[in-house]
Design an enzyme around this catalytic site. Structure first.
Site, PDB file in Angstrom:
ATOM      1  N   GLY A 127      31.787   6.669 -33.215  1.00 60.54           N
ATOM      2  CA  GLY A 127      32.982   6.056 -32.334  1.00 60.54           C
ATOM      3  C   GLY A 127      34.014   8.219 -32.971  1.00 60.54           C
TER       4      GLY A 127
ATOM      5  N   LYS B 213      39.251  -2.139 -17.484  1.00 66.37           N
ATOM      6  CA  LYS B 213      37.992  -1.879 -17.023  1.00 66.37           C
ATOM      7  C   LYS B 213      37.939  -2.338 -14.943  1.00 66.37           C
ATOM      8  CE  LYS B 213      36.893   0.637 -21.148  1.00 66.37           C
ATOM      9  NZ  LYS B 213      36.059   1.176 -21.684  1.00 66.37           N
TER      10      LYS B 213
ATOM     11  N   GLY C  94      26.281  -5.149 -25.309  1.00 59.78           N
ATOM     12  CA  GLY C  94      27.220  -5.092 -25.034  1.00 59.78           C
ATOM     13  C   GLY C  94      27.703  -5.011 -23.281  1.00 59.78           C
TER      14      GLY C  94
ATOM     15  N   GLY D 289      30.191  -4.958 -20.737  1.00 58.86           N
ATOM     16  CA  GLY D 289      31.834  -4.421 -19.900  1.00 58.86           C
ATOM     17  C   GLY D 289      31.758  -3.228 -19.476  1.00 58.86           C
ATOM     18  N   GLY D 290      32.931  -2.895 -19.013  1.00 57.97           N
ATOM     19  CA  GLY D 290      32.164  -1.927 -18.192  1.00 57.97           C
ATOM     20  C   GLY D 290      31.935  -0.564 -19.007  1.00 57.97           C
TER      21      GLY D 290
ATOM     22  N   ASP E 215      33.365   7.350 -19.658  1.00 55.57           N
ATOM     23  CA  ASP E 215      32.660   6.262 -21.021  1.00 55.57           C
ATOM     24  C   ASP E 215      30.811   6.816 -21.307  1.00 55.57           C
ATOM     25  OD1 ASP E 215      34.349   4.320 -21.783  1.00 55.57           O
ATOM     26  OD2 ASP E 215      34.233   3.789 -20.278  1.00 55.57           O
TER      27      ASP E 215
END
Length: 510
Positions: free
Chosen positions: A457, A291, A351, A353-354, A327
C-alpha cells in the site's frame, strides 16, 4: 515565517522513569497535565524529565473531563497547583470566584471553556464574558455535532484579531480547525504525549511536527485535504505538507473527517466558509466511504470516473469542481515498473468500492481478463452493471486461478486478517495490497514469505500522491522527499543492493 507554541498534553500516567517526557521533541514548549485523568503529579519530578513549562488542568465532567468532585475539592486542588505550575487552567463557568482569582495572578491564568455552542454568537458572548477577567490566555473548545460547525470558532478568532485567544473544535471532525486556528492568530496548539487518540481527534504532538512542520509555519493562503471516514490514519498530510515547505508553497493539507460527504460539500466547500477566512479550498482527495457520493456532486468528470461511478480527487479550476481518479495509478504504474505484462493475464480485484472498480476498469482496459470479487452481492452487482465484468462472491473465491490479485478492501489495515487464503496463490502470482498501516499487512507478510511478487500500500500511495500533487498544484512533488516521508528509503536501498547482487551473480555465472 511565524512560530506556534506547541503544548504536549499528558492524558495517561507517565512511565515511572519518565521516558516519554524525556523523549518529547525539543520544539515542545509546554506540558499540560490533565490532573482530572492522571491525578496530581509531582511538578518537580516532571521537571526532571521535561525542560519546558507546566500547565495544570482539572477538566470537569461538565466540560468533558474526568473531575467529579465537589467545588471545595476543586478549589483546593487548583490552589495547591499554583506554587508548582506555571499556568493554571480555570474553567470560566465555575472557577472565576473571588477566592481563586485573589490567589492566582493574571499571568498564571488560562481561562477556558469546552462544550456545545448553538452558534457563533453564543461562542463570542461567552468569550466576552470571560475576557472581563484578566488572564494570560483564553481557550474556547467547541464540541461539534455536524460538519460546518468548525467554522464558528474560526470565524470568532478572525473577528477578534487577538493574540491571546485559542479556539477550535474538538473531535475527529475538528482536527483541521486546530491547524486553521493558527492561521487566524491562535498562539498555541495542543497535541498528545505518545500516540494520541484517533477516535477523539487528539493528534500526537510528534504528528503536529512530522505532518505539519510545526512549530514553524508559513502564512497559509490555500487549503487542500483528504475527505473520508476515518482519515486519521492517512499519510497524505505528511507528504503534501512536506512538499509545500520544500517548494515554498503557502498551502496547508489537512484531514477532513466527515461522516456525511453531503454535509461537508454544502457547509465547507459550497458555502466557501474557509474562503471568507482567507483559506480557500483548492482541491481534496476523497477516501472511503465517500467516493460515490462525491462523484454525484461533480460538475465535470473524467471518462474513467464516469465509467466507475466514483472519484478520489476533486480539483477546482476556474471556479468549476472537476472529478478525477488516481486510484488505478498506483497499481498500474507499479506493475509496469516491474516489467509485468498485464494483457492476457487473469486478474481478480477483491473489493467493489470506488478504488476496486477503478483498478478493475484500468486492468480491463489494459487487456487483462478481470474478475470482480466482493463479500456482499449488492456492491458486487453494482460493479457488474457499471463495468460489465464477471463477479464471484468472496466465499467462493480462490486465488489459484489468477496471476494478478488486488486487495481493494480495508482488511489487514487494522487487524490480523487476510481477505483470502494466501497459501492458494500461484507461484507466479503478483499481489497488490492497497491498504497500508504502521506495519506491513498480514497479506503482504504472508505473500512475501511465499516468495510471491508483492506491491504494498505504501508503494501504491507514493505513486498516487505524486500524481495527485501534480493535478492539484501543477507542480511536481519531489519523489525522494515523498519516499523519505513514507520511510521507504531503506527499502529502496535494500532493493537496489539486492538487484546489484543478482546482477553480479548473473555475471559470475556466465
Amino acid at each position: 515565517m511565524t512560530k506556534a507554541t506547541l503544548v504536549a498534553t499528558l492524558f495517561t500516567l507517565p512511565l515511572p522513569g519518565g521516558e516519554e517526557l524525556a523523549a518529547l521533541p525539543a520544539a515542545v514548549d509546554w506540558l499540560e497535565v490533565r490532573a482530572d485523568l492522571v491525578g496530581d503529579q509531582n511538578a518537580s519530578r516532571l521537571r526532571e524529565h521535561f525542560r519546558g513549562r507546566l500547565l495544570y488542568t482539572l477538566r470537569s465532567a461538565a466540560e468533558g473531563g474526568g473531575f467529579t468532585g465537589s467545588d471545595e475539592q476543586r478549589q483546593r486542588r487548583l490552589l495547591e497547583a499554583v506554587s508548582e505550575y506555571d499556568l493554571i487552567d480555570l474553567e470560566g463557568d465555575r472557577d472565576l470566584t473571588p477566592d481563586l482569582l485573589e490567589k492566582i495572578p493574571p499571568e498564571k491564568r488560562l481561562i477556558s471553556w469546552q462544550g456545545l455552542a448553538t452558534d457563533g454568537a453564543e461562542l463570542t458572548a461567552r468569550f466576552e464574558r470571560f475576557s472581563l477577567v484578566a488572564a494570560r490566555l483564553y481557550k474556547l473548545v467547541q464540541t461539534s455535532a455536524q460538519s460546518g460547525q468548525e467554522v464558528q470558532a474560526l470565524t470568532m478568532l478572525k473577528a477578534l484579531g487577538r493574540a491571546d485567544v485559542i479556539a477550535f473544535t474538538t473531535g475527529q471532525q475538528g482536527v483541521w480547525s486546530r491547524l486553521a486556528a493558527l492561521h487566524l492568530g491562535a498562539p498555541w496548539i495542543f497535541g498528545a504525549v505518545g500516540r494520541g487518540c484517533e477516535s477523539c481527534g487528539e493528534l500526537a504532538v510528534s504528528q503536529l511536527i512530522e505532518d505539519y512542520g510545526l512549530p514553524e509555519m508559513m502564512p497559509w493562503e490555500e487549503v487542500y485535504g483528504i475527505v473520508g471516514s476515518p482519515v486519521s490514519h492517512s499519510l497524505s498530510p505528511r507528504l503534501h505538507n512536506a512538499a509545500y515547505r520544500t517548494l515554498g508553497r503557502r498551502a496547508l493539507f489537512v484531514p477532513f473527517h466527515a461522516d456525511s460527504f453531503n454535509d461537508f460539500w454544502r457547509k465547507i466547500v459550497l458555502s466557501e466558509a474557509l474562503e471568507s477566512l482567507g483559506l480557500p479550498v483548492r482541491g481534496f482527495t476523497v477516501a472511503s466511504p465517500h467516493k460515490e457520493a462525491a462523484y454525484a456532486e461533480a460538475e465535470v468528470s473524467s471518462p474513467l470516473v464516469r465509467r466507475i461511478g466514483a472519484t478520489n480527487i476533486f480539483i477546482r479550476k476556474q471556479g468549476v469542481w472537476e472529478a478525477n481518479t488516481t486510484d488505478p495509478e498506483g497499481a498500474m504504474v507499479a506493475l509496469r515498473q516491474r516489467g509485468i505484462t498485464i494483457a492476457g493475464k487473469k486478474a481478480a480485484v477483491i473489493g467493489c468500492g470506488g478504488a476496486g472498480r477503478a483498478v478493475a476498469a484500468a486492468l480491463d482496459e489494459a487487456g487483462a481478463a478481470v474478475t470482480l470479487v466482493n463479500r456482499g452481492h449488492e456492491r458486487g452487482d453494482q460493479a457488474v452493471r457499471l463495468l460489465g465484468l464477471p463477479f464471484i462472491p468472496l466465499p467462493e473465491f480462490s486465488a489459484a486461478g489468477f496471476s494478478i490479485i488486488v486487495n481493494a478492501t480495508p482488511v489487514g489495515r487494522n487487524d490480523n486478517q487476510s481477505p483470502f487464503e494466501v497459501e492458494s496463490l500461484r507461484e507466479d502470482a503478483v499481489v497488490i495490497d492497497l491498504p497500508y498501516g504502521s506495519a506491513a499487512t498480514p497479506l503482504v507478510t504472508r505473500a512475501l514469505a511465499l516468495n510471491r511478487t508483492v506491491i504494498d500500500g505504501r508503494e501504491v500511495l507514493l505513486i498516487q500522491v505524486l500524481r495527485q500533487f501534480r493535478l492539484m498544484t501543477g507542480q511536481e512533488m519531489p519523489a525522494n522527499l515523498a519516499r523519505k516521508a513514507l520511510g521507504m528509503e531503506v527499502e529502496l536501498e535494500a532493493s537496489a543492493s539486492a538487484g546489484s547482487s543478482e546482477a553480479r551473480g548473473a555475471q559470475e555465472g556466465r
